[in-house]
Design a protein around this motif. Structure first.
Motif, PDB file in Angstrom:
ATOM      1  N   GLY A   5     -35.574   3.784 -21.667  1.00 58.53           N
ATOM      2  CA  GLY A   5     -36.121   4.221 -20.387  1.00 58.53           C
ATOM      3  C   GLY A   5     -35.594   3.315 -19.295  1.00 58.53           C
ATOM      4  O   GLY A   5     -34.543   2.684 -19.431  1.00 58.53           O
ATOM      5  N   THR A   6     -36.331   3.208 -18.219  1.00 56.37           N
ATOM      6  CA  THR A   6     -35.957   2.344 -17.097  1.00 56.37           C
ATOM      7  C   THR A   6     -36.834   1.102 -17.114  1.00 56.37           C
ATOM      8  O   THR A   6     -38.058   1.179 -16.972  1.00 56.37           O
ATOM      9  N   ASP A 156     -48.259   8.585 -17.838  1.00 55.31           N
ATOM     10  CA  ASP A 156     -48.093   7.842 -16.607  1.00 55.31           C
ATOM     11  C   ASP A 156     -49.440   7.208 -16.318  1.00 55.31           C
ATOM     12  O   ASP A 156     -50.441   7.527 -16.967  1.00 55.31           O
ATOM     13  N   SER A 176     -43.939   7.707 -20.486  1.00 53.86           N
ATOM     14  CA  SER A 176     -42.951   8.746 -20.762  1.00 53.86           C
ATOM     15  C   SER A 176     -42.434   9.379 -19.472  1.00 53.86           C
ATOM     16  O   SER A 176     -41.336   9.947 -19.458  1.00 53.86           O
ATOM     17  N   ASP A 177     -43.229   9.307 -18.407  1.00 60.69           N
ATOM     18  CA  ASP A 177     -42.852   9.897 -17.128  1.00 60.69           C
ATOM     19  C   ASP A 177     -42.577   8.798 -16.106  1.00 60.69           C
ATOM     20  O   ASP A 177     -42.776   7.616 -16.370  1.00 60.69           O
ATOM     21  N   GLY A 179     -40.291   7.040 -12.703  1.00 57.84           N
ATOM     22  CA  GLY A 179     -38.998   6.394 -12.531  1.00 57.84           C
ATOM     23  C   GLY A 179     -39.163   5.060 -11.844  1.00 57.84           C
ATOM     24  O   GLY A 179     -40.289   4.574 -11.669  1.00 57.84           O
ATOM     25  N   SER A 182     -41.683   5.079  -8.927  1.00 59.08           N
ATOM     26  CA  SER A 182     -43.030   5.621  -9.121  1.00 59.08           C
ATOM     27  C   SER A 182     -44.060   4.544  -8.828  1.00 59.08           C
ATOM     28  O   SER A 182     -43.753   3.346  -8.822  1.00 59.08           O
ATOM     29  N   GLY A 198     -40.371   6.137 -17.754  1.00 60.74           N
ATOM     30  CA  GLY A 198     -39.470   7.258 -18.018  1.00 60.74           C
ATOM     31  C   GLY A 198     -38.860   7.181 -19.403  1.00 60.74           C
ATOM     32  O   GLY A 198     -37.683   7.506 -19.596  1.00 60.74           O
ATOM     33  N   GLY A 448     -39.649  14.746 -11.094  1.00 64.98           N
ATOM     34  CA  GLY A 448     -39.391  14.279 -12.446  1.00 64.98           C
ATOM     35  C   GLY A 448     -38.224  14.960 -13.124  1.00 64.98           C
ATOM     36  O   GLY A 448     -37.506  14.342 -13.916  1.00 64.98           O
ATOM     37  N   ALA A 451     -35.112  13.074 -12.349  1.00 63.67           N
ATOM     38  CA  ALA A 451     -35.271  11.613 -12.290  1.00 63.67           C
ATOM     39  C   ALA A 451     -34.050  10.891 -12.832  1.00 63.67           C
ATOM     40  O   ALA A 451     -33.717   9.789 -12.384  1.00 63.67           O
ATOM     41  N   SER A 452     -33.365  11.494 -13.792  1.00 59.95           N
ATOM     42  CA  SER A 452     -32.198  10.837 -14.384  1.00 59.95           C
ATOM     43  C   SER A 452     -31.062  10.653 -13.376  1.00 59.95           C
ATOM     44  O   SER A 452     -30.189   9.796 -13.556  1.00 59.95           O
TER      45      SER A 452
END
Length: 558
Positions: A5-6, A156, A176-177, A179, A182, A198, A448, A451-452
């Motif tokens: 993730g980030t 989140d 899981s959600d 970025g 956020s 994320g 979302g 987001a990538s």
């Protein structure tokens, strides 16, 4: 198994996982057995109770969290929502169902608008859940409270939960959600919580699983070996020792100064920022001053008082203030009530202020008067500037009203491509990487599904930053970075290599960035920047720079 993730910051943690409880079930759609007046009174009482609880949490949390929670409290008693709830109850619905439908309707409207209000849509879900829980007489879903420290896994987190996390118990966050921009990420960074957001398939991780959460690598590794666990424990100890040591200015290994500044939304956070080593303020957001003002803009006197407190706290240091960044995505009754289908591309920032110039004049006047009463080095910049003509307009007006140092934010690719001309017409530029990335890649930073794409490591974004850095160097004009990209310790080195002369970030990110910069000289930073520019995409840019940075640091070691 490894999940990616980030990562937020450079921290690492190890512990057993616990998942966030599922939300309350949707209230049944059935007719109320109570009278309309009784249901209305129940709804009003619960909405008020939730508002007071959010205000209480905000006062306890302080900082950015206080601003966010106070905004949520206002949502709980928003007149438009109250009107929708009342209408539902009048149709015979229970208070629970009326609240659910009213908040859901409002949420969908905000989500469709995108921008700032799109970001607030998720907050409405949290407020709705809290009101329904109060009506039902049950605890609102929230962070578990086990006896032992744990790693929290969630889809989140609501601001109200993130703001008051028990840092003695929550070792790390994995969502899981979301970025890097956020609320979970921003508040995690502010509170120095190890976090990876994320993270695809994070909800598949079972409760009680031992995981290593590595924010620096943006990874979550399950069932680590004993050797890896020992290495992680050593990293945690080393970071703790560095955090407790003395702070100092931002500087590269060869002595090149890179001032490290703080992003603030209120003067309340000034003392904490200084304690963490902030050398000044690189972005002071003035939106909350206006959002709290009601139906009329705050007066010059009200604004001046607020700015004097900020400038006094940073006497002798640089303070960069961004004038009101509002418009269709942050509607203010005294600025614009117009609805726009795509507010991110609408009348916002300097465009909105120019349409109501008296508001801009009052703000600049208040800032100039506050500057005259204090000893800080005040710089003032305009948001959402798209070209040279707008740059000249803002600078000329700022000069007329007594502002000594006037600059622009670079958030739109057009002004980055005209950086040499734009910088010739102002005193400095500050690059807002969040919006610059959004507009460069045509990807809503609050959506979302894309987001990538919202990654400032993308070579196209870095190329635009390099254009501004090059123009600044040619003209001798400072170029700062005030987006969340500055808080990424490795990317911070690349940004300096692209010509950034200062970096501004959440105060809690200062330590990691300071340590990272100290490991590279300017020539290496410039080489890393060229490696990033030569990549095809964000992921390959980051990977190539990380490998090159590791090699460079090994060469420097005795």
């Amino acid at each position: 198994m490894e999940y990616t993730g980030t990562g937020i910051g450079q921290g690492v943690a190890i512990g057993q996982t616990i998942r966030m409880p599922d939300p309350l079930p949707e209230p049944r759609d059935e007719r109320s057995s109570r009278g309309t007046d009784e249901e209305s009174a129940r709804a009003a009482a619960s909405m008020a109770a939730v508002a007071r609880e959010l205000e209480k949490r905000g006062a306890s949390a302080g900082g950015t969290a206080k601003d966010v929670l106070e905004a949520q409290a206002m949502m709980a008693e928003d007149p438009s929502l109250v009107e929708l709830v009342t209408a539902g109850i009048s149709d015979g619905k229970t208070a629970e169902r009326a609240v659910f439908e009213a908040f859901a309707s409002f949420r969908d409207q905000l989500a469709a608008m995108g921008g700032y209000l799109g970001e607030r849509a998720a907050d409405l879900d949290d407020v709705s859940q809290r009101v329904i829980a109060d009506l039902a007489g049950v605890p609102a879903p929230g962070v578990p409270q086990p006896a032992e420290p744990f790693v929290l896994i969630a889809r989140d987190l609501a601001p109200a939960d993130t703001a008051l996390l028990d840092l003695d118990k929550v070792l790390a966050l994995v969502t899981s959600d979301g970025g890097p921009t956020s609320h979970t990420a921003i508040l995690a960074r502010e509170k120095s919580i190890v976090a990876v957001v994320g993270t695809a398939n994070a909800l598949d991780i079972a409760d009680g699983t031992t995981v290593v959460v590595d924010a620096a690598a943006g990874s979550v590794l399950t069932d680590p070996s004993a050797e890896l666990a020992a290495h992680v424990t050593q990293r945690i100890a080393e970071r703790s020792a560095a955090a407790s040591g003395p702070t100092g200015p931002g500087v590269l290994a060869d002595g090149t100064a890179v001032p490290l500044l703080a992003n603030l939304g209120s003067s309340d956070g000034a003392d904490a920022a200084v304690a963490l080593g902030a050398e000044g303020v690189g972005l002071f957001r003035t939106e909350f001053l206006f959002l709290d003002a009601g139906d009329t803009a705050p007066s010059v006197e009200q604004q001046r008082e607020h700015y004097v407190r900020l400038l006094t706290a940073f006497a002798g240091k640089k303070v960069v203030v961004r004038v009101l960044d509002a418009g269709a995505d942050k509607p203010l009754p005294f600025l614009s009530n117009a609805e726009e289908e795509n507010p991110a591309l609408g009348l916002r920032g300097l465009r909105a202020l120019r349409a109501r110039e008296e508001i801009l004049r009052d703000q600049l006047t208040a800032l100039a008067e506050a500057d005259a009463q204090t000893d800080a080095d005040l710089w003032v910049m305009a948001p959402m500037v798209s070209g040279v003509e707008e740059t000249r307009y803002f600078v000329e007006l700022a000069r007329e009203l007594g502002i000594k140092t006037a600059g622009i934010m670079v958030e739109i690719p057009s002004v980055a491509l005209l950086a040499e001309k734009a910088l010739a017409a102002c005193d400095f530029a500050s690059i807002g990487t969040n919006d610059l990335t959004q507009y460069t890649l045509a990807a809503d930073r609050l959506l979302g599904s894309v987001a990538s794409f919202q990654d400032p490591w993308h070579p196209a974004v870095l190329r635009l930053i390099g254009e501004v850095g090059r123009a600044g160097a040619q003209l001798g004009k400072p170029v700062g970075i005030c987006g969340e990209a500055a808080a990424d310790p490795l990317l911070a080195v690349v940004l300096v290599g692209l010509g950034a002369t200062s970096l501004s970030m959440s105060p809690s990110a200062l330590l990691d960035v300071r340590l990272s910069l100290a490991g590279f000289d300017l020539e290496t930073a410039q080489n890393l920047a060229q490696i990033a520019l030569a990549a095809d995409d964000a992921a390959s840019a980051k990977s190539a720079v990380r490998d090159a940075a590791d090699t460079a640091q090994k060469v420097r070691q005795p």
